[in-house]
Design an enzyme around this catalytic site. Structure first.
Site, mmCIF file in Angstrom:
data_model
loop_
_atom_site.group_PDB
_atom_site.id
_atom_site.type_symbol
_atom_site.label_atom_id
_atom_site.label_comp_id
_atom_site.label_asym_id
_atom_site.label_seq_id
_atom_site.Cartn_x
_atom_site.Cartn_y
_atom_site.Cartn_z
ATOM 1 N N ARG A 99 10.984 -1.885 11.274
ATOM 2 C CA ARG A 99 10.113 -1.394 12.178
ATOM 3 C C ARG A 99 9.988 -2.656 13.383
ATOM 4 O O ARG A 99 9.908 -3.423 13.287
ATOM 5 C CB ARG A 99 8.797 -1.243 11.219
ATOM 6 C CG ARG A 99 8.346 0.272 10.440
ATOM 7 C CD ARG A 99 6.869 -0.264 10.166
ATOM 8 N NE ARG A 99 6.251 -0.661 10.330
ATOM 9 C CZ ARG A 99 4.343 -0.530 10.101
ATOM 10 N NH1 ARG A 99 4.573 0.196 8.351
ATOM 11 N NH2 ARG A 99 3.578 -0.834 10.957
ATOM 12 N N ARG A 148 -0.408 -9.388 13.119
ATOM 13 C CA ARG A 148 -0.817 -8.320 12.571
ATOM 14 C C ARG A 148 -2.275 -9.145 11.165
ATOM 15 O O ARG A 148 -3.021 -8.311 10.639
ATOM 16 C CB ARG A 148 -0.285 -7.475 11.880
ATOM 17 C CG ARG A 148 0.945 -6.701 12.774
ATOM 18 C CD ARG A 148 2.183 -5.932 12.526
ATOM 19 N NE ARG A 148 1.362 -4.744 11.887
ATOM 20 C CZ ARG A 148 2.945 -5.228 10.728
ATOM 21 N NH1 ARG A 148 3.744 -5.246 10.845
ATOM 22 N NH2 ARG A 148 2.350 -4.075 9.377
ATOM 23 N N ARG A 198 -9.965 0.517 9.301
ATOM 24 C CA ARG A 198 -9.651 -0.926 9.496
ATOM 25 C C ARG A 198 -10.903 -1.882 10.032
ATOM 26 O O ARG A 198 -10.435 -2.945 9.746
ATOM 27 C CB ARG A 198 -7.816 -0.901 9.976
ATOM 28 C CG ARG A 198 -6.954 -1.024 9.118
ATOM 29 C CD ARG A 198 -5.804 -0.936 10.895
ATOM 30 N NE ARG A 198 -4.756 -1.605 10.213
ATOM 31 C CZ ARG A 198 -3.004 -0.988 9.696
ATOM 32 N NH1 ARG A 198 -3.850 0.478 9.482
ATOM 33 N NH2 ARG A 198 -2.522 -1.984 9.576
ATOM 34 N N ARG A 211 11.445 -6.420 4.955
ATOM 35 C CA ARG A 211 10.999 -4.875 4.737
ATOM 36 C C ARG A 211 11.800 -4.312 5.570
ATOM 37 O O ARG A 211 12.387 -4.437 7.127
ATOM 38 C CB ARG A 211 9.487 -4.400 5.340
ATOM 39 C CG ARG A 211 9.443 -3.453 4.968
ATOM 40 C CD ARG A 211 7.801 -3.182 5.164
ATOM 41 N NE ARG A 211 6.706 -2.792 5.842
ATOM 42 C CZ ARG A 211 5.457 -3.278 6.380
ATOM 43 N NH1 ARG A 211 4.717 -2.444 5.293
ATOM 44 N NH2 ARG A 211 5.441 -3.184 7.452
ATOM 45 N N LYS A 255 0.875 -1.356 0.119
ATOM 46 C CA LYS A 255 -0.166 -0.245 0.579
ATOM 47 C C LYS A 255 0.883 1.192 0.128
ATOM 48 O O LYS A 255 0.675 2.235 -1.159
ATOM 49 C CB LYS A 255 -0.519 0.133 1.428
ATOM 50 C CG LYS A 255 -1.614 -1.274 1.236
ATOM 51 C CD LYS A 255 -3.137 -1.021 2.504
ATOM 52 C CE LYS A 255 -2.386 -1.155 3.947
ATOM 53 N NZ LYS A 255 -2.166 -2.055 4.041
#
Ligand code: AMP
Length: 215
Positions: free
Chosen positions: A162, A173, A88, A129, A13
């Protein structure tokens, strides 16, 4: 133009948002980025969100809805925006719809674009990531390794992992996404606003598919 970018964590995204905001000339409103910026500054909002973010659970709806309503009332968002990571939950979607409807003149979203990526691929993407603390640009340890000095070539910011990109938090998540966010797919489909694009493939291919879907 108001577009919602919907999809699981790691679907791409953030990567796609940049091209979309440029093409349509609208601001990028990413609730996760707003929370992280607040956390970095040590604001009460950031500190309140931290516990939820660390565990990969959702920040309470009232807090997020208030934050987004404030952001959407700012002058640059009056012409539209790209919502990334919001809504969400169905409750957030309902609050957004009500907030837009009471604007003068009344507003509504143009499209909800779902980026679809299977869970196994998301785990691979998220564990590797790395992101820039300054501008949010992202890399992947295997597919597009960051510079060895861990400094962002665009803004000089530190490139880091992160805290919520650890495997345990990622699994949480994804479970939260399936339980609380996925019902939005049927919700926006019923409203006739849903557009589905595969998030697999090179970012440029996905970008073309998104442009085509949005028309
Ligand atoms: P993201 O960068 O979109 O993956 O968001 C990171 C974290 O911020 C999430 O795991 C949540 O804890 C929190 N967050 C971001 N957006 C929302 C939202 N719309 N509702 C609740 N929590 C959110």
């Amino acid at each position: 133009m108001i577009v919602i970018l919907l999809g699981p964590p790691g679907a791409g995204k953030g990567t796609q948002a940049e091209a979309l905001t440029q093409k349509y000339g609208i601001p990028h409103v990413a609730t996760g980025d707003i929370f992280r910026a607040n956390l970095a500054l040590g604001t009460p909002l950031g500190l309140e969100a931290k516990g939820y973010m660390d565990q990969g659970t959702l920040v309470p709806d009232e807090l997020v809805v208030r934050l987004v309503a404030d952001r959407l009332s700012q002058p640059d968002a009056l012409k539209g925006c790209l919502l990334d990571g919001f809504p969400r939950t169905v409750a957030q979607a309902e609050a957004l719809e009500a907030f837009l409807a009471q604007a003068s003149p009344p507003r509504s979203i143009d499209a909800c674009l779902l980026l679809e990526v299977p869970d196994e691929e998301l785990e691979k993407r998220l564990t590797g990531r790395r992101v820039c603390r300054g501008c949010g640009a992202s890399w992947h340890t295997i597919f597009s390794p960051p510079p060895v000095d861990n400094k962002c070539p665009s803004c000089g910011g530190e490139i880091y992992q992160r805290a919520d990109d650890s495997l345990e938090t990622i699994k949480n998540r994804l479970a939260v996404y399936h339980a609380q966010t996925k019902p939005l797919v049927a919700w926006y489909q019923r409203k006739g606003k849903l557009k589905i694009v595969s998030g697999l493939g090179q970012p440029a291919e996905v970008r073309q598919a998104i442009f085509q879907a949005l028309g």
